[in-house]
Design a protein around this motif. Structure first.
Motif, short mmCIF file in Angstrom:
data_model
loop_
_atom_site.label_atom_id
_atom_site.label_comp_id
_atom_site.label_asym_id
_atom_site.label_seq_id
_atom_site.Cartn_x
_atom_site.Cartn_y
_atom_site.Cartn_z
N ARG A 39 -19.05 8.68 50.09
CA ARG A 39 -19.90 9.69 49.48
C ARG A 39 -19.12 11.00 49.43
NH1 ARG A 39 -25.51 9.87 52.55
NH2 ARG A 39 -24.11 10.04 54.33
N PRO A 40 -19.33 11.78 48.37
CA PRO A 40 -18.62 13.07 48.28
C PRO A 40 -19.14 14.05 49.31
CG PRO A 40 -20.28 12.87 46.55
CD PRO A 40 -20.21 11.54 47.24
N ALA A 41 -18.34 15.08 49.56
CA ALA A 41 -18.76 16.12 50.50
C ALA A 41 -20.02 16.78 49.98
CB ALA A 41 -17.65 17.16 50.65
N PRO A 42 -20.99 17.05 50.87
CA PRO A 42 -22.23 17.68 50.42
C PRO A 42 -21.95 19.02 49.76
CG PRO A 42 -22.42 16.89 52.68
CD PRO A 42 -20.98 16.78 52.29
N VAL A 43 -22.68 19.29 48.70
CA VAL A 43 -22.52 20.58 48.01
C VAL A 43 -23.18 21.65 48.86
CG1 VAL A 43 -23.12 21.86 45.92
CG2 VAL A 43 -22.53 19.45 45.79
N GLU A 68 -23.15 13.82 59.86
CA GLU A 68 -23.31 12.47 59.32
C GLU A 68 -22.25 12.19 58.26
OE1 GLU A 68 -26.50 9.85 56.69
OE2 GLU A 68 -26.87 11.95 57.14
N HIS A 69 -22.03 13.17 57.39
CA HIS A 69 -21.05 12.98 56.31
C HIS A 69 -19.64 12.76 56.87
CE1 HIS A 69 -18.69 13.63 52.69
NE2 HIS A 69 -18.01 14.53 53.38
N LEU A 70 -19.23 13.61 57.83
CA LEU A 70 -17.88 13.50 58.38
C LEU A 70 -17.71 12.21 59.18
CD1 LEU A 70 -17.19 17.21 59.43
CD2 LEU A 70 -16.32 15.98 57.42
N ALA A 71 -18.77 11.80 59.87
CA ALA A 71 -18.69 10.52 60.58
C ALA A 71 -18.49 9.38 59.59
CB ALA A 71 -19.97 10.30 61.40
N ASN A 72 -19.13 9.48 58.43
CA ASN A 72 -18.97 8.47 57.39
C ASN A 72 -17.55 8.48 56.83
OD1 ASN A 72 -20.10 6.38 55.77
ND2 ASN A 72 -20.16 7.79 54.05
N LYS A 140 -8.52 16.01 54.06
CA LYS A 140 -8.69 15.64 52.66
C LYS A 140 -10.13 15.89 52.21
CE LYS A 140 -8.15 11.78 49.42
NZ LYS A 140 -7.76 10.36 49.26
N ASP A 141 -11.06 15.51 53.07
CA ASP A 141 -12.47 15.73 52.73
C ASP A 141 -12.78 17.22 52.68
OD1 ASP A 141 -15.23 14.30 52.50
OD2 ASP A 141 -15.57 15.95 53.89
N ARG A 142 -12.14 17.99 53.58
CA ARG A 142 -12.36 19.44 53.57
C ARG A 142 -11.86 20.05 52.26
NH1 ARG A 142 -9.56 23.99 57.46
NH2 ARG A 142 -11.07 25.65 57.09
N ASP A 143 -10.72 19.54 51.76
CA ASP A 143 -10.22 20.02 50.47
C ASP A 143 -11.24 19.74 49.36
OD1 ASP A 143 -7.91 20.88 51.67
OD2 ASP A 143 -6.75 19.09 51.15
N PHE A 145 -14.44 19.37 49.77
CA PHE A 145 -15.59 20.25 49.98
C PHE A 145 -15.28 21.65 49.47
CE2 PHE A 145 -18.05 23.21 52.61
CZ PHE A 145 -19.33 22.77 52.31
N GLY A 146 -14.03 22.10 49.69
CA GLY A 146 -13.66 23.42 49.20
C GLY A 146 -13.79 23.52 47.69
N LYS A 147 -13.39 22.44 47.00
CA LYS A 147 -13.53 22.44 45.54
C LYS A 147 -15.00 22.46 45.14
CE LYS A 147 -9.15 20.03 44.70
NZ LYS A 147 -8.48 18.80 44.19
N SER A 148 -15.84 21.74 45.89
CA SER A 148 -17.27 21.76 45.58
C SER A 148 -17.85 23.15 45.82
CB SER A 148 -18.01 20.71 46.41
OG SER A 148 -18.08 21.09 47.77
#
Length: 236
Positions: A39-43, A68-72, A140-143, A145-148
């Motif tokens: 799943r994408p990073a929450p907006v 929950e998102h980061l655990a996923n 990578k997920d933080r990047d 999220f930053g774009k979102s």
């Protein structure tokens, strides 16, 4: 009673967030995460117009939704076989034994090697490399999220910024108009003052001319009337 089975995502979540942890932000408890469905990073949450709630959470506060998102995310990066998370789970089970931190890590490492079997890792590089792999996945997920965040700012804030610029431009134009209007008002006031002086001056001149006319008129009239009286008197 045996502990019920948990999904890998929910299990990983329990490694980082305790159910009664004070730092967890209030909100809906996370549902079990499915490891097979990325799943994408929450907006970032939208602040409704007129809302005064803009208090940022503490730097290490845990939000249930993001936890929950980061655990996923970590669950989807979990390789087959024992790795850092199995070590962390073993380490957590030793918390209540009264061992020093060093002893806890050493005991967890021994249990981890026994769990991995004869073909398991011989040194801690397996743990550190997989742990670094999870950090890379989080980065990578933080990047993403930053774009979102940037997209959300462009979508939600961009329109407000455009309106802000438009209103500022309008105010600047109106301010210039006010300056010009004030100049015209000052010019008119000066002219009104001059006109008042001209009115007084012209009124005085006209009144003076009227007085001179009346005086001259009386002089002519008196001369003629005098002649009439004398003609009546002397010419019989």
């Amino acid at each position: 009673m045996p502990e019920p089975d948990k999904s890998i995502g929910q299990k990983i979540l329990s490694f980082f967030v305790k159910e009664d942890e004070p730092g967890v932000a209030t909100g809906t408890p996370p549902a079990p995460a499915a490891a097979a469905t990325p799943r994408p990073a929450p907006v970032p949450d939208q602040i409704q117009p007129g809302s005064t709630s803009s208090t940022a959470p503490p730097s290490e506060a845990v939000d249930a939704k993001f936890a929950e998102h980061l655990a996923n995310v970590l669950a989807q990066s979990n390789p087959p076989g024992p790795d850092y998370f199995e070590f962390r789970e073993t380490l957590r089970s030793l918390n209540n034994l009264g061992l020093s931190e060093e002893k806890q890590f050493q005991a967890a490492w021994a249990s981890f090697k026994a769990l991995a079997g004869p073909n398991g890792p011989a040194d801690v590089n397996t743990l550190t490399s997989t742990a670094n792999g999870y950090i890379a996945a989080l980065n990578k997920d933080r990047d993403g999220f930053g774009k979102s965040v940037e997209a959300a700012l462009a979508d939600r804030v961009g329109g407000l910024q455009n309106e802000q610029k438009r209103l500022q431009s309008e105010n600047e134009a109106l301010a210039k108009q006010l300056v010009e209007i004030q100049k015209q008002i000052d010019t008119n006031k000066n002219r009104l003052t001059a006109i008042e002086g001209d009115i007084s001056e012209q009124s005085a001149k006209i009144t003076q001319n009227q007085q001179r006319y009346e005086s001259t008129f009386a002089h002519f009239q008196n001369q003629i009337k005098g002649d009439i009286n004398k003609m009546t008197q002397y010419l019989k």
